[in-house]
Design an enzyme around this catalytic site. Structure first.
Site, PDB file in Angstrom:
ATOM      1  N   CYS A  48       0.822  -1.209   0.000  1.00  0.00           N
ATOM      2  CA  CYS A  48       0.000   0.000   0.000  1.00  0.00           C
ATOM      3  C   CYS A  48       0.857   1.261   0.000  1.00  0.00           C
ATOM      4  O   CYS A  48       0.387   2.336  -0.396  1.00  0.00           O
ATOM      5  CB  CYS A  48      -0.945   0.001   1.202  1.00  0.00           C
ATOM      6  SG  CYS A  48      -0.101  -0.127   2.793  1.00  0.00           S
ATOM      7  N   ARG A  50       4.295   1.288  -1.273  1.00  0.00           N
ATOM      8  CA  ARG A  50       5.405   1.312  -2.232  1.00  0.00           C
ATOM      9  C   ARG A  50       5.174   0.310  -3.349  1.00  0.00           C
ATOM     10  O   ARG A  50       4.530  -0.729  -3.138  1.00  0.00           O
ATOM     11  CB  ARG A  50       6.735   1.037  -1.536  1.00  0.00           C
ATOM     12  CG  ARG A  50       6.930  -0.364  -1.015  1.00  0.00           C
ATOM     13  CD  ARG A  50       8.275  -0.513  -0.328  1.00  0.00           C
ATOM     14  NE  ARG A  50       8.360   0.332   0.848  1.00  0.00           N
ATOM     15  CZ  ARG A  50       9.117   1.431   0.924  1.00  0.00           C
ATOM     16  NH1 ARG A  50       9.884   1.783  -0.097  1.00  0.00           N
ATOM     17  NH2 ARG A  50       9.130   2.161   2.007  1.00  0.00           N
ATOM     18  N   HIS A  97      19.080   0.003  -0.160  1.00  0.00           N
ATOM     19  CA  HIS A  97      17.690   0.454  -0.081  1.00  0.00           C
ATOM     20  C   HIS A  97      16.766  -0.722   0.244  1.00  0.00           C
ATOM     21  O   HIS A  97      15.906  -0.622   1.134  1.00  0.00           O
ATOM     22  CB  HIS A  97      17.270   1.096  -1.401  1.00  0.00           C
ATOM     23  CG  HIS A  97      15.831   1.500  -1.439  1.00  0.00           C
ATOM     24  ND1 HIS A  97      15.352   2.639  -0.825  1.00  0.00           N
ATOM     25  CD2 HIS A  97      14.741   0.890  -1.996  1.00  0.00           C
ATOM     26  CE1 HIS A  97      14.044   2.727  -1.010  1.00  0.00           C
ATOM     27  NE2 HIS A  97      13.653   1.673  -1.712  1.00  0.00           N
ATOM     28  N   PRO A 113       6.191  -4.745  11.157  1.00  0.00           N
ATOM     29  CA  PRO A 113       6.629  -6.088  10.773  1.00  0.00           C
ATOM     30  C   PRO A 113       6.053  -6.592   9.464  1.00  0.00           C
ATOM     31  O   PRO A 113       6.579  -7.552   8.899  1.00  0.00           O
ATOM     32  CB  PRO A 113       6.130  -6.947  11.947  1.00  0.00           C
ATOM     33  CG  PRO A 113       4.928  -6.216  12.459  1.00  0.00           C
ATOM     34  CD  PRO A 113       5.212  -4.748  12.254  1.00  0.00           C
ATOM     35  N   GLY A 187     -18.389  -0.525  21.220  1.00  0.00           N
ATOM     36  CA  GLY A 187     -18.237  -0.106  19.831  1.00  0.00           C
ATOM     37  C   GLY A 187     -17.651  -1.233  19.009  1.00  0.00           C
ATOM     38  O   GLY A 187     -16.898  -2.073  19.527  1.00  0.00           O
ATOM     39  N   GLY A 189     -16.389  -0.549  15.606  1.00  0.00           N
ATOM     40  CA  GLY A 189     -15.791   0.057  14.416  1.00  0.00           C
ATOM     41  C   GLY A 189     -14.368  -0.407  14.185  1.00  0.00           C
ATOM     42  O   GLY A 189     -13.886  -1.370  14.807  1.00  0.00           O
ATOM     43  N   GLU A 190     -13.678   0.286  13.292  1.00  0.00           N
ATOM     44  CA  GLU A 190     -12.333  -0.120  12.888  1.00  0.00           C
ATOM     45  C   GLU A 190     -11.363  -0.127  14.061  1.00  0.00           C
ATOM     46  O   GLU A 190     -10.576  -1.064  14.229  1.00  0.00           O
ATOM     47  CB  GLU A 190     -11.820   0.815  11.786  1.00  0.00           C
ATOM     48  CG  GLU A 190     -10.441   0.447  11.274  1.00  0.00           C
ATOM     49  CD  GLU A 190      -9.940   1.390  10.196  1.00  0.00           C
ATOM     50  OE1 GLU A 190      -8.793   1.222   9.763  1.00  0.00           O
ATOM     51  OE2 GLU A 190     -10.695   2.297   9.797  1.00  0.00           O
TER      52      GLU A 190
END
Length: 451
Positions: A48, A50, A97, A113, A187, A189-190
């Site tokens: 997500c 690179r 790199h 990780p 709750g 939610g996320e």
């Protein structure tokens, strides 16, 4: 041959471009197939944050241009836009790199990780399709070893740097063994889901989910093996809980001081950890003043997150040291490939002489030797050959690592009169024989993890 890296990441390209470049496994295979038409080996790392191509090229500049063109064609992006946001690295810079990426140094959250598994998946996909050969497979395995060392030898991944991780760490301070703790999630939610999964990963077994609407809460409870209770049972759930993590989208506080006074009476003042990760807050601030209640809100958690990030950034210096050691080791192995052909033909030449002289001697000795004695003689000649060639082989590898491999290889060929027509032309991208040769040079790729 040059190792080339071409890519974009969250620091160089906007999310809209990264979205268009991102590849599923099936799309990655198509991109690799296209890139391999102009390169010797290639690997695609798509996450997500690179999208990077690592390739073995005969010419670095030509290879970079070909990779860009392949990405433009495969992902239907504008070439000028891609060129504006991408970076290109060659040889040591590309190797360093990749090792830094695998250690999590360049991640949005330093030390995270997930990147380790993503690099392993990229290697596995490239190997399955025959896109990665002996050099890039060794490179990525070495990167995985470097990442593993960074996480085991430094604190780059130890400090919590997300709200949900901090919440779990706070819970573990009060309950070192989360297995026995009753944990209530208010709750579904996320943020609640992230906290619940982190709690599960840290040993929590008794999870209860309470939400104002039941549909999603029931589904989440089933997914996590948790218990769902109706919102009307909130006070009962609070009375039974040891840890409360609240994250709803309610416009005002759901858990009031008045409610918690009644709850604490039912609990006989048994201590309760309450973590409020909602905005607006779910729990009235004055609840934290009640005896036996330890209340943390988002500001408290963000302070802990900042401390964690700072600690991870401090560990980057130690990670760089590990990267430097592993880059040097890989470069020595890579340089030693230049003398593989000479080492191989030298061994073949000497072994041929050994077999020739052994056969001549055995024709005379065979009648006098038992089968066991004959085998001992054969083993003696093999061990003698290996001992004689051991030091010259090591010296050739050292010379190659120092950039003098060609000079000494030529000297060996001249001194032993090794004919060019008998010498195997070693190519880094080709055969099973090449793969075998790379394994004999002291860089044990087989021992490094693939997944």
């Amino acid at each position: 041959m040059d190792i080339v890296a071409v890519g974009v990441d969250h620091t160089t390209a906007p999310i809209l471009l990264r979205e268009r470049l991102a590849c599923s496994s099936q799309q990655a295979v198509q991109v690799l197939t296209n890139i391999q038409k102009t390169t010797q080996e290639c690997v695609l790392l798509s996450t997500c944050n690179r999208i990077e191509v690592y390739a073995l090229c005969a010419d670095a500049q030509v290879g970079q241009a070909d990779i860009l063109h392949s990405l433009v064609e495969a992902r239907q992006v504008d070439q000028k836009e891609l060129a504006e946001h991408c970076y290109s690295l060659v040889d040591e810079h590309a190797i360093r790199h990749l090792f830094g990426v695998t250690c999590g140094l360049f991640s949005l959250v330093p030390g995270e990780p997930q990147i380790q598994g993503q690099v392993a998946d990229a290697l596995e996909l490239a190997l399955k399709g025959g896109h990665a050969g002996p050099v890039l497979s060794a490179l990525l395995r070495s990167a995985l070893v470097t990442g593993k060392r960074a996480r085991s030898e430094t604190g780059i991944s130890r400090s919590a740097v997300s709200i949900s991780h901090v919440a779990v760490q706070l819970a573990r301070r009060l309950f070192p063994s989360l297995y026995d703790a009753n944990i209530l999630l208010v709750g579904s939610g996320e943020m609640s889901e992230l906290a619940a999964r982190n709690l599960r990963d840290n040993g929590a077994q008794r999870l209860v989910i309470v939400n104002r609407t039941s549909e999603h809460a029931v589904q989440l409870a089933q997914t996590l093996g948790a218990t769902h209770r109706a919102f009307t049972e909130l006070s009962y759930a609070l009375a039974e809980a040891d840890v409360v993590i609240s994250s709803t989208k309610a416009p005002r506080a759901l858990i009031t001081t008045q409610l918690m006074q009644r709850v604490m009476e039912q609990r006989a003042q048994r201590p309760l950890l309450m973590i409020d990760i909602a905005l607006p807050r779910d729990i009235e601030q004055s609840v934290g003043l009640l005896p036996g209640i330890y209340l943390y809100n988002l500001d408290d958690l963000h302070t802990e997150v900042s401390k964690g990030l700072q600690l991870r950034q401090q560990e980057a210096v130690h990670v760089e040291t590990i990267i430097g050691e592993e880059v040097t080791a890989f470069q020595r192995w890579l340089a030693s490939l230049d003398v593989v052909g000479t080492i191989k033909v030298l061994r073949q030449y000497v072994d041929g002489l050994r077999e020739q002289e052994l056969e001549r001697a055995m024709r005379q000795l065979a009648p006098m030797l038992s089968e066991r004695e004959a085998a001992a003689v054969r083993e003696l000649t093999t061990r003698l050959m290996n001992k004689l060639l051991h030091t010259p082989t090591l010296r050739l590898k050292d010379a190659a690592a120092a950039g003098e491999g060609s000079f000494y290889a030529e000297a060996v060929r001249y001194l032993f009169d090794l004919e060019e027509k008998h010498e195997a032309n070693y190519s880094r991208d080709t055969s099973q024989q090449a793969r075998h040769d790379t394994d004999t040079l002291g860089y044990n790729t087989a021992s490094s993890p693939v997944a």
